[in-house]
Design a protein around this motif. Structure first.
Motif, PDB file in Angstrom:
ATOM      1  N   ARG A 173     -21.419  21.637   7.824  1.00  0.00           N
ATOM      2  CA  ARG A 173     -20.702  21.114   8.994  1.00  0.00           C
ATOM      3  C   ARG A 173     -20.032  19.791   8.632  1.00  0.00           C
ATOM      4  NH1 ARG A 173     -20.804  25.389  10.626  1.00  0.00           N
ATOM      5  NH2 ARG A 173     -21.805  26.275  12.430  1.00  0.00           N
ATOM      6  N   PRO A 174     -18.702  19.741   8.706  1.00  0.00           N
ATOM      7  CA  PRO A 174     -18.029  18.461   8.462  1.00  0.00           C
ATOM      8  C   PRO A 174     -18.334  17.484   9.601  1.00  0.00           C
ATOM      9  CG  PRO A 174     -16.422  20.169   9.056  1.00  0.00           C
ATOM     10  CD  PRO A 174     -17.764  20.826   8.998  1.00  0.00           C
ATOM     11  N   LEU A 175     -18.620  16.224   9.252  1.00  0.00           N
ATOM     12  CA  LEU A 175     -18.935  15.197  10.249  1.00  0.00           C
ATOM     13  C   LEU A 175     -17.762  14.238  10.458  1.00  0.00           C
ATOM     14  CD1 LEU A 175     -22.556  14.186   9.197  1.00  0.00           C
ATOM     15  CD2 LEU A 175     -21.873  15.799  10.974  1.00  0.00           C
ATOM     16  N   LEU A 176     -17.135  13.844   9.362  1.00  0.00           N
ATOM     17  CA  LEU A 176     -15.986  12.950   9.428  1.00  0.00           C
ATOM     18  C   LEU A 176     -15.163  13.134   8.170  1.00  0.00           C
ATOM     19  CD1 LEU A 176     -16.230  10.202   7.387  1.00  0.00           C
ATOM     20  CD2 LEU A 176     -17.978   9.630   9.030  1.00  0.00           C
ATOM     21  N   PHE A 177     -13.907  12.674   8.227  1.00  0.00           N
ATOM     22  CA  PHE A 177     -13.092  12.714   7.019  1.00  0.00           C
ATOM     23  C   PHE A 177     -12.180  11.509   6.954  1.00  0.00           C
ATOM     24  CE2 PHE A 177     -10.453  15.114  10.013  1.00  0.00           C
ATOM     25  CZ  PHE A 177      -9.172  14.641   9.757  1.00  0.00           C
ATOM     26  N   LYS A 178     -11.693  11.250   5.752  1.00  0.00           N
ATOM     27  CA  LYS A 178     -10.783  10.139   5.511  1.00  0.00           C
ATOM     28  C   LYS A 178      -9.535  10.659   4.831  1.00  0.00           C
ATOM     29  CE  LYS A 178     -14.419   6.723   5.158  1.00  0.00           C
ATOM     30  NZ  LYS A 178     -14.755   5.407   4.654  1.00  0.00           N
ATOM     31  N   TYR A 179      -8.402  10.066   5.190  1.00  0.00           N
ATOM     32  CA  TYR A 179      -7.145  10.405   4.536  1.00  0.00           C
ATOM     33  C   TYR A 179      -6.380   9.125   4.246  1.00  0.00           C
ATOM     34  CZ  TYR A 179      -4.682   9.556   8.935  1.00  0.00           C
ATOM     35  OH  TYR A 179      -4.162   8.963  10.056  1.00  0.00           O
ATOM     36  N   GLN A 180      -5.454   9.223   3.306  1.00  0.00           N
ATOM     37  CA  GLN A 180      -4.645   8.072   2.903  1.00  0.00           C
ATOM     38  C   GLN A 180      -3.220   8.273   3.397  1.00  0.00           C
ATOM     39  OE1 GLN A 180      -4.761   7.394  -1.321  1.00  0.00           O
ATOM     40  NE2 GLN A 180      -4.145   5.274  -1.107  1.00  0.00           N
ATOM     41  N   ASP A 181      -2.668   7.236   4.050  1.00  0.00           N
ATOM     42  CA  ASP A 181      -1.305   7.361   4.564  1.00  0.00           C
ATOM     43  C   ASP A 181      -0.280   6.956   3.499  1.00  0.00           C
ATOM     44  OD1 ASP A 181      -1.072   4.554   4.561  1.00  0.00           O
ATOM     45  OD2 ASP A 181      -1.395   4.372   6.724  1.00  0.00           O
ATOM     46  N   GLU A 182       0.982   7.008   3.880  1.00  0.00           N
ATOM     47  CA  GLU A 182       2.083   6.710   2.955  1.00  0.00           C
ATOM     48  C   GLU A 182       2.001   5.306   2.367  1.00  0.00           C
ATOM     49  OE1 GLU A 182       5.274   8.737   2.284  1.00  0.00           O
ATOM     50  OE2 GLU A 182       3.594  10.085   2.533  1.00  0.00           O
ATOM     51  N   GLN A 183       1.421   4.375   3.135  1.00  0.00           N
ATOM     52  CA  GLN A 183       1.311   2.987   2.673  1.00  0.00           C
ATOM     53  C   GLN A 183       0.048   2.757   1.837  1.00  0.00           C
ATOM     54  OE1 GLN A 183       2.188   3.673   6.079  1.00  0.00           O
ATOM     55  NE2 GLN A 183       4.288   3.521   5.343  1.00  0.00           N
ATOM     56  N   GLY A 184      -0.725   3.810   1.647  1.00  0.00           N
ATOM     57  CA  GLY A 184      -1.941   3.685   0.851  1.00  0.00           C
ATOM     58  C   GLY A 184      -3.145   3.246   1.666  1.00  0.00           C
ATOM     59  N   GLU A 185      -2.984   3.112   2.987  1.00  0.00           N
ATOM     60  CA  GLU A 185      -4.086   2.715   3.853  1.00  0.00           C
ATOM     61  C   GLU A 185      -4.985   3.919   4.116  1.00  0.00           C
ATOM     62  OE1 GLU A 185      -4.765   0.607   8.219  1.00  0.00           O
ATOM     63  OE2 GLU A 185      -2.753   0.600   7.340  1.00  0.00           O
ATOM     64  N   ILE A 186      -6.302   3.676   4.094  1.00  0.00           N
ATOM     65  CA  ILE A 186      -7.282   4.734   4.340  1.00  0.00           C
ATOM     66  C   ILE A 186      -7.623   4.761   5.831  1.00  0.00           C
ATOM     67  CG2 ILE A 186      -9.610   5.587   3.811  1.00  0.00           C
ATOM     68  CD1 ILE A 186      -7.884   5.617   1.333  1.00  0.00           C
ATOM     69  N   HIS A 187      -7.563   5.943   6.427  1.00  0.00           N
ATOM     70  CA  HIS A 187      -7.920   6.127   7.834  1.00  0.00           C
ATOM     71  C   HIS A 187      -9.127   7.052   7.918  1.00  0.00           C
ATOM     72  CE1 HIS A 187      -4.096   4.360   9.197  1.00  0.00           C
ATOM     73  NE2 HIS A 187      -3.582   4.970   8.146  1.00  0.00           N
ATOM     74  N   THR A 188     -10.012   6.778   8.876  1.00  0.00           N
ATOM     75  CA  THR A 188     -11.208   7.592   9.078  1.00  0.00           C
ATOM     76  C   THR A 188     -11.142   8.295  10.429  1.00  0.00           C
ATOM     77  OG1 THR A 188     -12.499   6.008   7.782  1.00  0.00           O
ATOM     78  CG2 THR A 188     -13.740   7.548   9.150  1.00  0.00           C
TER      79      THR A 188
END
Length: 106
Positions: free
Chosen positions: A38-53
């Motif tokens: 079961r996935p609980l959370l994920f993170k991705y990186q935007d165009e500016q290189g900022e990590i979002h959760t």
């Protein structure tokens, strides 16, 4: 604003068939006592290189896909991305041991 970050990042990521878009993500997972993932959370990186959760997600469906080239587990999920609810798919590619986020139709 920042709520558009995921949409913009997704639009610029690999566009596939029928407008599907796939983005590599980091995913935190829980395994039940019966071995269900079961996935609980994920993170991705935007165009500016900022990590979002993304911490607020609800799993609606789980489907095992035994594709010859790349068996995977596909999760149908609703996420809350800074107040905007989106229907997405989280895919775990078993051979590569990696996660992807898919938005769009398909």
């Amino acid at each position: 604003g920042r709520e558009k970050g995921l949409e913009i990042s997704m639009q610029r990521s690999k566009a596939g068939a029928a407008g599907k878009r796939e983005m590599e993500i980091a995913c935190e997972c829980w395994f039940t006592s019966k071995g269900q993932m079961r996935p609980l959370l994920f993170k991705y990186q935007d165009e500016q290189g900022e990590i979002h959760t993304i911490k607020e997600l609800t799993v609606h469906s789980v489907e095992e896909k035994n594709l010859m080239a790349s068996p995977c587990t596909e999760f149908g999920v609703t996420i809350n991305c800074q107040g905007i609810y989106m229907e997405v798919k989280l895919i775990f590619y078993k051979k590569e041991c990696r996660w992807a986020l898919i938005t769009g139709k398909g």
